[in-house]
Design a protein around this motif. Sequence first.
Motif, mmCIF file in Angstrom:
data_model
loop_
_atom_site.group_PDB
_atom_site.id
_atom_site.type_symbol
_atom_site.label_atom_id
_atom_site.label_comp_id
_atom_site.label_asym_id
_atom_site.label_seq_id
_atom_site.Cartn_x
_atom_site.Cartn_y
_atom_site.Cartn_z
ATOM 1 N N ARG A 36 0.952 -1.209 0.108
ATOM 2 C CA ARG A 36 -0.026 -0.030 0.018
ATOM 3 C C ARG A 36 0.772 1.139 0.002
ATOM 4 O O ARG A 36 0.747 2.242 -0.734
ATOM 5 N N ILE A 37 2.100 1.206 0.689
ATOM 6 C CA ILE A 37 2.687 2.404 0.975
ATOM 7 C C ILE A 37 3.581 2.652 -0.396
ATOM 8 O O ILE A 37 4.046 3.792 -0.821
ATOM 9 N N VAL A 38 4.027 1.522 -0.808
ATOM 10 C CA VAL A 38 4.879 1.859 -2.317
ATOM 11 C C VAL A 38 3.743 2.188 -3.209
ATOM 12 O O VAL A 38 4.391 3.221 -4.053
ATOM 13 N N ILE A 39 2.534 1.958 -3.432
ATOM 14 C CA ILE A 39 1.647 2.289 -4.401
ATOM 15 C C ILE A 39 1.547 3.785 -4.131
ATOM 16 O O ILE A 39 1.564 4.773 -5.282
ATOM 17 N N ALA A 40 1.481 4.267 -2.818
ATOM 18 C CA ALA A 40 1.216 5.900 -2.666
ATOM 19 C C ALA A 40 2.326 6.607 -2.891
ATOM 20 O O ALA A 40 2.350 7.674 -3.490
ATOM 21 N N LEU A 41 3.426 5.892 -2.586
ATOM 22 C CA LEU A 41 4.823 6.856 -2.838
ATOM 23 C C LEU A 41 4.892 6.864 -4.363
ATOM 24 O O LEU A 41 5.446 7.932 -4.912
ATOM 25 N N VAL A 42 4.364 5.876 -5.160
ATOM 26 C CA VAL A 42 4.759 5.780 -6.541
ATOM 27 C C VAL A 42 3.801 7.062 -7.268
ATOM 28 O O VAL A 42 4.282 7.996 -8.063
ATOM 29 N N ALA A 43 2.664 7.069 -6.813
ATOM 30 C CA ALA A 43 1.595 8.129 -7.228
ATOM 31 C C ALA A 43 2.311 9.476 -6.693
ATOM 32 O O ALA A 43 2.259 10.400 -7.519
ATOM 33 N N VAL A 44 2.789 9.638 -5.478
ATOM 34 C CA VAL A 44 3.278 10.933 -5.053
ATOM 35 C C VAL A 44 4.589 11.337 -6.125
ATOM 36 O O VAL A 44 4.609 12.624 -6.501
ATOM 37 N N ALA A 45 5.188 10.412 -6.450
ATOM 38 C CA ALA A 45 6.455 10.621 -7.041
ATOM 39 C C ALA A 45 5.992 11.079 -8.517
ATOM 40 O O ALA A 45 6.505 11.849 -9.028
ATOM 41 N N ILE A 46 4.855 10.319 -9.134
ATOM 42 C CA ILE A 46 4.553 10.761 -10.491
ATOM 43 C C ILE A 46 4.073 12.139 -10.541
ATOM 44 O O ILE A 46 4.322 13.004 -11.372
ATOM 45 N N ILE A 47 3.322 12.662 -9.473
ATOM 46 C CA ILE A 47 2.849 13.945 -9.303
ATOM 47 C C ILE A 47 3.808 15.067 -9.199
ATOM 48 O O ILE A 47 3.709 15.917 -9.731
ATOM 49 N N ALA A 48 4.865 14.677 -8.199
ATOM 50 C CA ALA A 48 5.933 15.778 -8.159
ATOM 51 C C ALA A 48 6.436 15.905 -9.220
ATOM 52 O O ALA A 48 6.925 16.899 -9.416
ATOM 53 N N ALA A 49 7.015 14.840 -9.953
ATOM 54 C CA ALA A 49 7.744 14.844 -11.120
ATOM 55 C C ALA A 49 7.017 15.648 -12.540
ATOM 56 O O ALA A 49 7.850 16.542 -12.913
ATOM 57 N N ALA A 50 5.953 15.565 -12.319
ATOM 58 C CA ALA A 50 5.066 16.277 -13.404
ATOM 59 C C ALA A 50 5.142 17.870 -13.069
ATOM 60 O O ALA A 50 5.143 18.578 -13.862
ATOM 61 N N VAL A 51 4.598 18.002 -11.809
ATOM 62 C CA VAL A 51 4.688 19.507 -11.117
ATOM 63 C C VAL A 51 6.097 20.012 -11.593
ATOM 64 O O VAL A 51 6.157 21.351 -11.884
#
Length: 753
Positions: free
Chosen positions: A726-741
């Motif tokens: 669960r935490i890995v999925i959340a961190l991957v999602a956060v990383a994608i958002i951060a990279a895009a921004v």
Amino acid sequence: MDTFVPTFTGTDRTIVIVVGVVALVALAIAMVLRAQVLAAGTGTPRMQEISAAVQEGASAYLGRQFRTLAVFVVVVFALLFVLPADSAGERIGRSIFFLVGAAFSAAIGYTGMWLATRANVRVAAAANTEGRERAMQIAFRTGGTVGLATTGLGLLGASFVVLVYVGGAPRVLEGFGFGAAMLAMFMRVGGGIFTKAADVGADLVGKVEQNIPEDDPRNAATIADNVGDNVGDCAGMAADLFESYAVTLVASLILGSAAFGAKGLVFPLIVPAIGILTAIIGVYITRARANESGLATINRSFYISAGISAVLCAIAAFTYLPSNFADFGDNFAGIAGNPAVIAFVSVIIGIVLAAVILWLTGYFTDTNKKPTQDVARTSLTGAATVILSGISVGFESAVYTALVIAAAVYGAFLLSGSLFVALFCIALAGCGLLTTVGVIVAMDTFGPISDNAQGVAEMSGEVSPQGAQILTDLDAVGNTTKAITKGIAIATAVLAATALFGSYSNAIANALASAGEAAADAADGMASFVSNIVSPNTLVGVLLGAAVVFLFSGLAVNAVSRAAGAVVYEVRRQFREIAGIMEGTARPEYGRVVDIVTRDSLRELATPGLLAVFAPIAVGFGLGTGALAGYLAGAIGTGTLMAVFLANSGGSWDNAKKLVEDGNYGGKGSDAHAATVIGDTVGDPFKDTAGPAINPLIKVMNLVSVLIAPAVVTLTVGSSSNTAVRIVIALVAVAIIAAAVIVSKRRASRLEA
């Protein structure tokens, strides 16, 4: 209430088939209206040349946009297979109808653009030679074509899924709604960036620096500006209203079977089918009367069609639905109230909500009303006071609109003591609002067509003073109708999102029941979920949901700013380097500006889209179901206020400029005019990019939450609990958002001064 799987009677199945036939009738009438529009005169050769350039630019942009979005569609199609479903058939159907929803949304957007780019020259020609009534009729029937296509495709898709899947239809329709919403959000953002980058760039250099008219052919950004009206306001908004239609139906059908059994799957289809019939009436009765404003003509048609819808929905409710919940079966025997009365009142709430928002938005943005007149008056003291007064109008109107929407939601909720029925009532209110969508789409498309017609006429230089005044008046009416449709669109977003919020909690309950070993375990798990809703964890979710709306809006406005900067540099370069532009002896390089805004808008749309999809994934898997519930609540509340504020402040600034250009406070070329032009350029990304894009944003995030809810629960409770995954999925999602921004923030304009 125990889990209940509805089954159709022969009558239920017949009604769904009839609804499908009505949807086909809507598509047939749309083709008739299309033929009538295309049969109108196309004006002078110069007008036809300008219109052809707009057609070419709009088609090229949408073609490139669809190729770009195909990557996202394929990826999400594959991901939907991974998410839990009750059966392989539902999983396959959900993914396939995700593609269908996306394809329908794209088709509606393309239809709106294609016909609008051909109607503009016909409206200009009619205003020049046949008068206001004919010009207005062509513009409105063009919108009617798109409106009936929107309702026809939406209802056809939903009725087909219900007919084939019956009890499993709501879960398959989650894919249909998600496909429509996701593509509409991308089209709304991309088209909004395109149109407002061109518009702002054209105004800042042409009107402010060179002191030439808005659609002067010497301005290299004029063709791009007119192209933008079609890809943003016609294609983008048509797709947006289609997804509103589809997602509201999805929310109704998800909750319908739990509240009304099989009839809960059928009645939400009957209501919009009635809306199709009344939309046809509304389009055909729209005829301008002598000495009547165009807005009064359109409003009259809206109110007549809404009144007919109310009467027919009453007949449908009391004919089709029983007077006692026990008649639905033993599973519903404990619910008090009259289903027919509850359903009818819910639908009426939605219809009344649409009418009130139409009046309220018109009051704050119409040139004949005090708020916009006050904004125009502040132009005497400069651009700063114009901006401040417009912001004030936006803030105030957002409060009143939010109160009206909240009253409608709460009023529908109070109709029943049963939670499932109360949530279904909110969804039915959304269906009631859907009965007006055909006319609403016509009103929305009317605006950019009138704007484009004025541009074609002005650029051609072959329009009479009387024809020019007719087009100016229709353009001002179009600004108000666009603001009205944005207000109604956010109302549908709130109703659909609130119903989907209930669907989310229902999905959590079902997932907990599946994850637990016994009913008692599921009950304990549900009690834990409910207790989480009032925890600090949930408050964090509320703040995150509100923050995402602000970040999304900021990204959209900033994207317009960067792309508009590129346009400004290019238009300045052409005035500086191409000899003879100002004298009219040299032709500007229109295609150069079209290429700039096409590249920049497609480059910029990815970040807001990724934010909408991955933010709820990050919250849900990272913080849990309670926090995700808070996230959705924060996004709905903040998104409602933000969308109305942006749309109405922008509409007020635009029409304040029209008032000055009509000769008030010094008229064109005055300091007051320059002040209102600045206000209008600030309002452009407000009302046509960030504001309307919030509608699909809210629904995309709600649908993503409903889709991932079973997976979140699976990884949170029971024997399959896995915190690490669960935490890995959340961190991957956060990383994608951060990279895009980060990429978006670092991205410089393609051109330098």
